[in-house]
Write a protein that holds these residues in place. Structure first.
Motif, PDB file in Angstrom:
ATOM      1  N   ILE A 247       9.247  20.436   7.794  1.00  0.00           N
ATOM      2  CA  ILE A 247       9.572  19.054   8.160  1.00  0.00           C
ATOM      3  C   ILE A 247      11.049  18.769   7.922  1.00  0.00           C
ATOM      4  N   PHE A 248      11.552  19.193   6.762  1.00  0.00           N
ATOM      5  CA  PHE A 248      12.957  18.961   6.415  1.00  0.00           C
ATOM      6  C   PHE A 248      13.889  19.616   7.428  1.00  0.00           C
ATOM      7  N   ASN A 249      13.632  20.875   7.745  1.00  0.00           N
ATOM      8  CA  ASN A 249      14.498  21.594   8.694  1.00  0.00           C
ATOM      9  C   ASN A 249      14.494  20.932  10.071  1.00  0.00           C
ATOM     10  N   LYS A 250      13.341  20.438  10.490  1.00  0.00           N
ATOM     11  CA  LYS A 250      13.251  19.780  11.793  1.00  0.00           C
ATOM     12  C   LYS A 250      13.908  18.397  11.767  1.00  0.00           C
ATOM     13  N   GLN A 251      13.848  17.727  10.625  1.00  0.00           N
ATOM     14  CA  GLN A 251      14.574  16.455  10.507  1.00  0.00           C
ATOM     15  C   GLN A 251      16.058  16.695  10.776  1.00  0.00           C
ATOM     16  N   LEU A 252      16.577  17.777  10.214  1.00  0.00           N
ATOM     17  CA  LEU A 252      17.996  18.092  10.387  1.00  0.00           C
ATOM     18  C   LEU A 252      18.322  18.443  11.835  1.00  0.00           C
ATOM     19  N   SER A 253      17.511  19.279  12.447  1.00  0.00           N
ATOM     20  CA  SER A 253      17.847  19.799  13.774  1.00  0.00           C
ATOM     21  C   SER A 253      17.496  18.849  14.917  1.00  0.00           C
ATOM     22  N   LYS A 254      16.527  17.955  14.707  1.00  0.00           N
ATOM     23  CA  LYS A 254      16.086  17.074  15.796  1.00  0.00           C
ATOM     24  C   LYS A 254      16.528  15.623  15.628  1.00  0.00           C
ATOM     25  N   TYR A 255      16.746  15.198  14.390  1.00  0.00           N
ATOM     26  CA  TYR A 255      17.032  13.777  14.155  1.00  0.00           C
ATOM     27  C   TYR A 255      18.420  13.545  13.554  1.00  0.00           C
ATOM     28  N   LEU A 256      18.748  14.240  12.480  1.00  0.00           N
ATOM     29  CA  LEU A 256      20.058  14.021  11.865  1.00  0.00           C
ATOM     30  C   LEU A 256      21.197  14.401  12.793  1.00  0.00           C
ATOM     31  N   ILE A 257      20.941  15.288  13.706  1.00  0.00           N
ATOM     32  CA  ILE A 257      21.972  15.649  14.680  1.00  0.00           C
ATOM     33  C   ILE A 257      22.318  14.441  15.554  1.00  0.00           C
ATOM     34  N   ARG A 258      21.399  13.477  15.627  1.00  0.00           N
ATOM     35  CA  ARG A 258      21.632  12.224  16.347  1.00  0.00           C
ATOM     36  C   ARG A 258      21.908  11.076  15.371  1.00  0.00           C
ATOM     37  N   GLU A 259      22.137  11.433  14.098  1.00  0.00           N
ATOM     38  CA  GLU A 259      22.386  10.467  13.028  1.00  0.00           C
ATOM     39  C   GLU A 259      21.188   9.534  12.825  1.00  0.00           C
ATOM     40  N   LYS A 260      19.996  10.093  12.976  1.00  0.00           N
ATOM     41  CA  LYS A 260      18.749   9.364  12.767  1.00  0.00           C
ATOM     42  C   LYS A 260      17.858  10.099  11.773  1.00  0.00           C
ATOM     43  N   ILE A 261      16.842   9.387  11.277  1.00  0.00           N
ATOM     44  CA  ILE A 261      15.812   9.979  10.434  1.00  0.00           C
ATOM     45  C   ILE A 261      14.466   9.536  10.993  1.00  0.00           C
ATOM     46  N   ALA A 262      13.563  10.472  11.174  1.00  0.00           N
ATOM     47  CA  ALA A 262      12.209  10.117  11.592  1.00  0.00           C
ATOM     48  C   ALA A 262      11.473   9.564  10.373  1.00  0.00           C
ATOM     49  N   ILE A 263      10.986   8.336  10.483  1.00  0.00           N
ATOM     50  CA  ILE A 263      10.299   7.691   9.364  1.00  0.00           C
ATOM     51  C   ILE A 263       8.977   8.398   9.099  1.00  0.00           C
ATOM     52  N   LEU A 264       8.787   8.818   7.844  1.00  0.00           N
ATOM     53  CA  LEU A 264       7.596   9.596   7.489  1.00  0.00           C
ATOM     54  C   LEU A 264       7.313   9.422   6.002  1.00  0.00           C
ATOM     55  N   ASN A 265       6.027   9.289   5.664  1.00  0.00           N
ATOM     56  CA  ASN A 265       5.651   9.162   4.254  1.00  0.00           C
ATOM     57  C   ASN A 265       4.879  10.384   3.787  1.00  0.00           C
ATOM     58  N   SER A 266       5.148  10.795   2.553  1.00  0.00           N
ATOM     59  CA  SER A 266       4.589  12.051   2.050  1.00  0.00           C
ATOM     60  C   SER A 266       3.204  11.912   1.420  1.00  0.00           C
ATOM     61  N   PHE A 267       2.806  10.715   0.972  1.00  0.00           N
ATOM     62  CA  PHE A 267       1.512  10.570   0.302  1.00  0.00           C
ATOM     63  C   PHE A 267       0.342  10.944   1.212  1.00  0.00           C
ATOM     64  N   PRO A 268       0.331  10.508   2.478  1.00  0.00           N
ATOM     65  CA  PRO A 268      -0.745  10.946   3.374  1.00  0.00           C
ATOM     66  C   PRO A 268      -0.742  12.460   3.598  1.00  0.00           C
ATOM     67  N   LEU A 269       0.439  13.066   3.591  1.00  0.00           N
ATOM     68  CA  LEU A 269       0.520  14.514   3.787  1.00  0.00           C
ATOM     69  C   LEU A 269      -0.028  15.250   2.576  1.00  0.00           C
ATOM     70  N   PHE A 270       0.267  14.717   1.390  1.00  0.00           N
ATOM     71  CA  PHE A 270      -0.320  15.289   0.167  1.00  0.00           C
ATOM     72  C   PHE A 270      -1.839  15.208   0.240  1.00  0.00           C
ATOM     73  N   LEU A 271      -2.362  14.054   0.619  1.00  0.00           N
ATOM     74  CA  LEU A 271      -3.811  13.868   0.704  1.00  0.00           C
ATOM     75  C   LEU A 271      -4.428  14.842   1.701  1.00  0.00           C
ATOM     76  N   PHE A 272      -3.795  14.989   2.833  1.00  0.00           N
ATOM     77  CA  PHE A 272      -4.261  15.919   3.862  1.00  0.00           C
ATOM     78  C   PHE A 272      -4.336  17.342   3.328  1.00  0.00           C
ATOM     79  N   GLU A 273      -3.279  17.770   2.654  1.00  0.00           N
ATOM     80  CA  GLU A 273      -3.237  19.133   2.139  1.00  0.00           C
ATOM     81  C   GLU A 273      -4.194  19.329   0.969  1.00  0.00           C
ATOM     82  N   TYR A 274      -4.304  18.330   0.123  1.00  0.00           N
ATOM     83  CA  TYR A 274      -5.148  18.464  -1.075  1.00  0.00           C
ATOM     84  C   TYR A 274      -6.632  18.562  -0.702  1.00  0.00           C
ATOM     85  N   LEU A 275      -7.023  17.877   0.360  1.00  0.00           N
ATOM     86  CA  LEU A 275      -8.431  17.873   0.748  1.00  0.00           C
ATOM     87  C   LEU A 275      -8.802  19.052   1.638  1.00  0.00           C
ATOM     88  N   ARG A 276      -7.804  19.808   2.093  1.00  0.00           N
ATOM     89  CA  ARG A 276      -8.097  20.954   2.957  1.00  0.00           C
ATOM     90  C   ARG A 276      -8.538  22.155   2.112  1.00  0.00           C
TER      91      ARG A 276
END
Length: 276
Positions: A247-276
């Motif tokens: 995710i971090f690498n893609k933020q840099l290559s797809k969004y920061l290159i346009r001086e943007k950040i894709a809004i994203l929260n990590s708590f749902p991702l933790f939940l997704f991974e923890y329950l898998r």
């Protein structure tokens, strides 16, 4: 024993404890919560000072050193006699990219290099720990311009140097006036207070509403993480496809290159991974 390290001491613990009650009460019994009360770049600096990357110490040593000067009491940390007593470690910090100025001496590249080094170091919860990052900060959890499910969430971005102004931006743009759509209040002992109805009975309907919101938020963030990484708007079959470093690498290559950040929260991702 599972150790959770949060950057802040208000929103993150409330989010985690609500999430735990709704989804993880049968999975997580013995946990410790510590608020670092400083940003991710401060964490990196402290780790360098203590030669954590070189193997001289571990994250518990960083916490003990950091909290010596903290005004906040962390009695929970006293339960940790050694790192051997901890089975899993999770860290949650904001991305919070800053412009270089007289106060912040780090360039954008230097900040990103530090975060990449941290993500590479904290890549396994059962070893040194696993780091999750909110983009640009934890307030991304409420960045929905419509009532859930807000399918436009996949397109929401913000300026790369939005900084603390993102709190105002989230409050202004969010359909929800506060975090009660997704969190329960905490009491003085920092334990959750379940909502009650007019008869002062536990309000199961309200609890189910919060749980439903969580499921929407989880799915929207998982899909968006997959979109960031692979341009696919669906939940991935393999959780590692949306790991934090990817995710971090893609933020840099797809969004920061346009001086943007894709809004994203990590708590749902933790939940997704923890329950898998």
């Amino acid at each position: 024993m599972i150790l959770f390290i949060f950057e802040g001491e208000i929103r993150e613990p409330a989010l985690y404890k609500t999430m735990k009650y709704l989804f993880l009460s049968n999975s997580i019994e013995d946990d410790i919560i510590v608020s670092y009360c400083s940003n991710i770049y401060s964490l990196y600096k402290k780790m360098k000072e203590l030669d954590i990357f070189g193997g001289s110490a571990d994250i518990v040593s960083v916490l003990q050193e950091q909290l010596k000067s903290s005004k906040n009491k962390h009695d929970e940390l006293n339960k940790v006699k050694s790192s051997d007593s901890i089975s899993e470690i999770y860290l949650f910090f904001d991305y919070d990219l800053k412009q270089k100025d007289n106060f912040n001496k780090l360039s954008v590249d230097e900040q990103n290099n530090q975060i990449k080094e941290l993500l590479e170091y904290f890549n396994n919860e059962t070893e040194k720990g696993k780091l999750y990052i909110d983009y640009p900060m934890v307030e991304s959890i409420r960045y929905f311009k419509k009532k859930l499910p807000d399918e436009n969430y996949i397109n929401y971005e913000t300026d790369m140097f939005v900084g603390k102004k993102f709190k105002e931006e989230a409050a202004k743009n969010s359909y929800y006036q506060n975090l009660r759509f997704i969190t329960f209040d905490l009491n003085r002992e920092k334990e959750i207070k379940l909502p009650k109805n007019s008869n002062k009975v536990i309000d199961e309907e309200e609890i189910n509403k919060v749980k439903s919101n969580w499921n929407h938020v989880k799915d929207l963030n998982i899909k968006k993480a997959n979109y960031i990484c692979h341009s696919i708007n669906e939940i991935p079959a393999i959780k590692d496809k949306i790991n934090q470093l990817n995710i971090f690498n893609k933020q840099l290559s797809k969004y920061l290159i346009r001086e943007k950040i894709a809004i994203l929260n990590s708590f749902p991702l933790f939940l997704f991974e923890y329950l898998r």
